[in-house]
Design a protein around this motif. Sequence first.
Motif, short mmCIF file in Angstrom:
data_model
loop_
_atom_site.label_atom_id
_atom_site.label_comp_id
_atom_site.label_asym_id
_atom_site.label_seq_id
_atom_site.Cartn_x
_atom_site.Cartn_y
_atom_site.Cartn_z
N LEU A 1 0.82 -1.21 0.00
CA LEU A 1 0.00 0.00 0.00
C LEU A 1 0.86 1.26 0.00
CD1 LEU A 1 -2.75 -0.99 2.60
CD2 LEU A 1 -2.91 -1.04 0.10
N HIS A 2 0.39 2.26 -0.74
CA HIS A 2 1.06 3.56 -0.79
C HIS A 2 1.06 4.17 0.61
CE1 HIS A 2 1.62 7.82 -1.85
NE2 HIS A 2 2.12 7.39 -3.00
N THR B 1 -2.13 5.81 1.60
CA THR B 1 -3.19 4.84 1.89
C THR B 1 -2.99 4.23 3.26
OG1 THR B 1 -3.37 4.32 -0.47
CG2 THR B 1 -4.36 2.76 1.07
N GLN B 2 -1.74 3.95 3.61
CA GLN B 2 -1.44 3.39 4.93
C GLN B 2 -1.86 4.35 6.04
OE1 GLN B 2 2.54 1.68 5.43
NE2 GLN B 2 2.76 1.54 3.22
N THR C 1 -4.06 6.84 5.82
CA THR C 1 -5.51 6.98 5.81
C THR C 1 -6.17 5.82 6.56
OG1 THR C 1 -5.47 8.17 3.69
CG2 THR C 1 -7.56 7.17 4.34
N GLU C 2 -5.72 4.61 6.28
CA GLU C 2 -6.29 3.45 6.95
C GLU C 2 -5.99 3.47 8.44
OE1 GLU C 2 -5.18 -0.17 5.01
OE2 GLU C 2 -6.43 0.24 3.25
N HIS D 1 -5.29 14.75 -0.02
CA HIS D 1 -6.23 13.89 0.69
C HIS D 1 -6.57 14.49 2.06
CE1 HIS D 1 -4.19 11.35 -2.26
NE2 HIS D 1 -5.22 10.54 -2.21
#
Length: 337
Positions: free
Chosen positions: A103-104, A107-108, A110-111, A207
């Motif tokens: 995962l980018h 993305t990491q 955000t999660e 984001h």
Amino acid sequence: MDINIILAEIDSEINNIHSPEELENFRIKYLGRKGVVAQLTAAIPALPQGERAVFGQKVNTLKGKLSLLLAEKGKSNALESGGQEPILDDIGMPGIVQELGHLHPLTQITEEICTIFSRMGFSVVEGPEIETEHNNFTGLNIPLEHPSREAFDTFYLKDYPKMLLRSHTSPVQVREMKNRKPPLAVIVPGRVYRPDAVDASHSFMFHQVEGFMVDRGIKFSDLKGTLEEFAKAIFGNDIKMRFRPHFFPFTEPSAEVDISCIICKGAGCSVCGRKGWLEILGSGMIHPNVFKQVGINSKEYTGFAFGMGVERIAMLKYGINDIRLFFENDLRFLRQF
């Protein structure tokens, strides 16, 4: 030419081929432009009408068999090695590694943010990136004269003047409060767009994560406790947090939230500009005018909201000094995460 005789001959010929050159000569003899199959095909129109179909099928059978024999002979180890015994592969040699992606970093992060708030009872909701002017501005108590509503500060759609690329994830707050009744505890991750010049700290696309809670008796202390829990979960228990008064049209009172510098522990360094503090997000109590827009009685319900840039959190957490690194797809950078 008798096709049955040709079929018998090719079996004998193919077995006597021991080199790539001989195989190519065989192919040209039978499948070349002036080869046997081409001559047989050219002879079909001269045959009586009733014999053409049967003869054509035999030619196709011959062509298919030749193609199969050529393919099988071409794969032969003996042929590839010029008739010598093939050399066995060394099974002790290391194989070719198939790299797995991951995962980018955005993305990491955000999660990770969503997981932290999910543990506190928030539900994760996403919304459209093309929004109405009402949801993006009016529903959030942003007046017509506000600078952010100018065409040079927002990506309006050319053929749909009341539609735009959302400039924050807050429109989902309006959507959720219209469609659902309190109590609400929602976290909203997603991409947002602003026509900023790209530099080390700005991008026209980035984001955000928006969060809000609405219920009876929600107080500013609930906001502070929620954000302190989040900040310590993502930056460590040693950090300190402070609120600074600020102004946002959709919250009142409003505050910027800082944490003590994770590099110098508040002593002052180049990362925090010698101040000892790092800004991480904006927050506040939801403005009564926002509740009015979505049909919620502000005398019965209160709530808080906050919003953060994912890139900002990632840059602080990992010590990254240029936002452009996230979007350049340089594997040397991405492999570090």
